[in-house]
Design an enzyme around this catalytic site. Structure first.
Site, PDB file in Angstrom:
ATOM      1  N   TYR A  14      52.333  64.950 108.744  1.00 46.54           N
ATOM      2  CA  TYR A  14      52.445  65.927 107.762  1.00 46.54           C
ATOM      3  C   TYR A  14      53.418  65.710 106.678  1.00 46.54           C
ATOM      4  CZ  TYR A  14      49.289  69.043 110.106  1.00 46.54           C
ATOM      5  OH  TYR A  14      47.977  69.344 110.584  1.00 46.54           O
ATOM      6  N   VAL A  49      45.018  72.979 102.487  1.00 49.68           N
ATOM      7  CA  VAL A  49      46.140  73.153 102.938  1.00 49.68           C
ATOM      8  C   VAL A  49      47.312  72.732 101.849  1.00 49.68           C
ATOM      9  CG1 VAL A  49      45.860  73.406 105.324  1.00 49.68           C
ATOM     10  CG2 VAL A  49      46.417  71.341 104.361  1.00 49.68           C
ATOM     11  N   HIS A  63      42.983  77.943 106.163  1.00 46.18           N
ATOM     12  CA  HIS A  63      43.878  77.052 107.384  1.00 46.18           C
ATOM     13  C   HIS A  63      45.163  76.788 106.995  1.00 46.18           C
ATOM     14  CE1 HIS A  63      39.289  75.404 107.548  1.00 46.18           C
ATOM     15  NE2 HIS A  63      39.481  76.460 108.149  1.00 46.18           N
ATOM     16  N   CYS A 110      58.305  78.871 113.091  1.00 43.38           N
ATOM     17  CA  CYS A 110      59.032  78.657 114.588  1.00 43.38           C
ATOM     18  C   CYS A 110      57.866  78.824 115.555  1.00 43.38           C
ATOM     19  CB  CYS A 110      60.087  79.562 114.667  1.00 43.38           C
ATOM     20  SG  CYS A 110      61.078  79.392 116.324  1.00 43.38           S
ATOM     21  N   CYS A 150      60.056  81.948 117.795  1.00 43.35           N
ATOM     22  CA  CYS A 150      60.310  83.123 117.350  1.00 43.35           C
ATOM     23  C   CYS A 150      59.554  83.479 115.898  1.00 43.35           C
ATOM     24  CB  CYS A 150      61.905  83.478 117.264  1.00 43.35           C
ATOM     25  SG  CYS A 150      62.506  82.540 115.577  1.00 43.35           S
ATOM     26  N   CYS A 209      64.416  75.679 113.951  1.00 42.17           N
ATOM     27  CA  CYS A 209      64.447  77.136 113.551  1.00 42.17           C
ATOM     28  C   CYS A 209      65.908  77.568 113.016  1.00 42.17           C
ATOM     29  CB  CYS A 209      63.909  77.710 114.648  1.00 42.17           C
ATOM     30  SG  CYS A 209      63.986  79.606 114.262  1.00 42.17           S
ATOM     31  N   GLY A 227      33.160  71.372  97.003  1.00 38.99           N
ATOM     32  CA  GLY A 227      33.812  70.231  97.585  1.00 38.99           C
ATOM     33  C   GLY A 227      33.912  70.610  99.162  1.00 38.99           C
ATOM     34  N   SER A 263      31.889  69.979 103.152  1.00 36.72           N
ATOM     35  CA  SER A 263      31.036  69.311 104.029  1.00 36.72           C
ATOM     36  C   SER A 263      30.352  70.187 104.655  1.00 36.72           C
ATOM     37  CB  SER A 263      31.509  68.280 104.887  1.00 36.72           C
ATOM     38  OG  SER A 263      32.682  68.713 105.618  1.00 36.72           O
ATOM     39  N   GLU A 277      27.267  64.980  96.957  1.00 34.50           N
ATOM     40  CA  GLU A 277      26.101  64.787  97.735  1.00 34.50           C
ATOM     41  C   GLU A 277      25.584  65.958  98.511  1.00 34.50           C
ATOM     42  OE1 GLU A 277      27.771  61.591 100.165  1.00 34.50           O
ATOM     43  OE2 GLU A 277      28.997  63.152 101.385  1.00 34.50           O
TER      44      GLU A 277
END
Ligand code: BV8
Length: 251
Positions: free
Chosen positions: A70, A105, A121, A129, A132, A157, A197, A199, A225
Site C-alpha cells: 500500500y 481506491v 472498495h 484501527c 478500536c 492507532c 474502465g 472488467s 475492449e
C-alpha cells in the site's frame, strides 16, 4: 478519430435529457493517469498478484508485506494527476444530476474535484484501527507529496496503539452497507448509466449495470475492449475514457 460524431451527439442529448445519471468507474478510469489496472500487465507487485495481497489473511499473516504494497502504491500515486476524464466528471456534476460510484481506491475522483463519490472498495489514503473505532485520513499526503518509506514502522492507532490497516475492502470482506445500498438505489433509479474502465469481474460492484439495465436505464460502456458487461449494455464505446468523456460530458 474515435467514436463517430453522431454517437457522441446522441449521448450528449441523453445526458441533457436525463433526470438521473450514474457514472460507475473502475481501474481503467485511472489508466491514462498512469495507474496500473488490476488485471492488465501492470497489475503485479514484487511478483505478487493483487488478489493475493488484498485479503485479511495476507494482512494477518504479514502486515509489513501488505503495508509495503500500500505504501508503494501511495508513493506512486504522489506523481499521478487526475486525467481529463476525472475532471470532466467532476465538472459535469455542477450541471447535471450525477451520482458517482467508483471501485477505485486511488482517490483521483476526489482530487479532480468530485465531492461525494460512493467509494465501493474504500480509499487507499484512509486508515482505521484493527481494534478500536479510530480512523485516520492521509489524503493530504497526495497534495503535500509526503513519501512513506516502505520499511517505516507500521502505523499504530493514535488512541489504543493497536495496528492500523488501510480502509479498503479486501476480497472476502463485506462492502460498507450504506455505500453499497446507496449505489444500488442510484442504479435502480437512474435513466442513464456510464460504465467506465471496468472488467466487470468483481462482485457485488459488477451487478450495478445489470440492475440499472433491468430498471430501464440506457447503459453505456466505455472501455478499450469487450468485457463481461458488454452484452448487458445498450452500447459500448471502445476508446480511452479520458479522450471520450470530455466529448460526451462537455454540455
Ligand atoms: C464480497 C480494494 C462477500 C483493494 C478491491 C466467485 C464468483 C463471484 C464472486 C466471487 C467469487 N469468489 C469470491 C467472490 C467475491 C469477490 C469477487 O468478486 N472476486 C472476483 C475476483 C471473482 N468479491 C469480494 O470478495 C467482495 N466482497 O463479495 O463479500 C461477503 C458476503 C458475506 C460475508 C462476507 C463477504 C469484495 C471485493 C472488493 C475487493 N477489493 N479493491 C485494493 O485495491 O487494494 S477490488 C479491485 O478490483 C479494485 O477495487 C478494482 O477496481 C476492482 C475491479 O477491477 P476493475 O476496476 O474492473 O479493474 P480491472 O483491472 O479488472 O479492469 C480494468 C478495465 O479497464 C479493463 O476492462 C480495461 O480494458 C479497461 N481500461 C484500461 N484502460 C482504459 C480502460 N477503459 C477505458 N479507458 C482506458 N484508458
Amino acid at each position: 478519430m474515435g467514436a463517430p460524431e453522431a454517437v457522441i451527439t446522441d449521448l450528449t442529448r441523453r445526458v441533457a435529457d436525463a433526470q438521473s445519471i450514474v457514472v460507475f468507474t473502475g481501474a481503467g478510469m485511472s489508466a491514462e493517469s498512469g495507474v496500473p489496472t488490476y488485471r492488465g500487465q501492470g497489475g503485479l507487485w514484487k511478483n505478487f498478484r493483487a488478489q493475493d495481497l488484498a485479503t485479511l489473511e495476507a494482512f494477518d499473516r504479514d502486515p509489513a508485506l501488505v503495508w509495503g504494497w500500500y505504501r508503494d502504491r501511495r508513493n506512486k500515486l504522489l506523481e499521478v494527476e487526475p486525467n481529463d476524464g476525472h475532471r470532466a466528471i467532476a465538472e459535469a456534476a455542477a450541471r447535471i444530476p450525477v451520482t458517482l460510484v467508483t471501485q477505485n481506491v486511488d482517490g483521483l475522483h476526489t482530487f479532480a474535484g468530485s465531492t461525494d463519490p460512493l467509494e465501493l472498495h474504500g480509499n487507499i489514503w484512509r486508515e482505521h484501527c484493527t481494534s478500536c473505532p479510530a480512523t485516520s485520513d492521509k489524503s493530504h499526503h497526495w497534495a503535500e507529496k509526503i513519501v512513506e518509506a516502505e520499511n517505516d514502522p507500521l502505523p499504530e492507532c493514535p488512541d489504543c496503539e493497536a495496528l492500523m490497516r488501510p480502509s479498503v475492502v479486501w476480497f472476502g470482506e463485506q462492502l460498507d452497507a450504506r455505500v453499497i445500498e446507496a449505489a444500488f438505489k442510484a442504479a435502480e433509479g437512474c435513466d442513464l448509466m456510464f460504465v467506465i474502465g471496468t472488467s466487470g469481474e468483481v462482485q457485488p460492484a459488477a451487478s450495478l449495470p445489470l440492475v440499472a439495465r433491468r430498471a430501464g436505464a440506457f447503459v453505456v460502456e466505455i472501455n478499450l475492449e469487450p468485457t463481461l458487461l458488454t452484452d448487458r449494455c445498450n452500447t459500448s464505446l471502445f476508446e480511452p475514457a479520458a479522450r471520450v468523456l470530455p466529448r460526451i460530458l462537455a454540455g
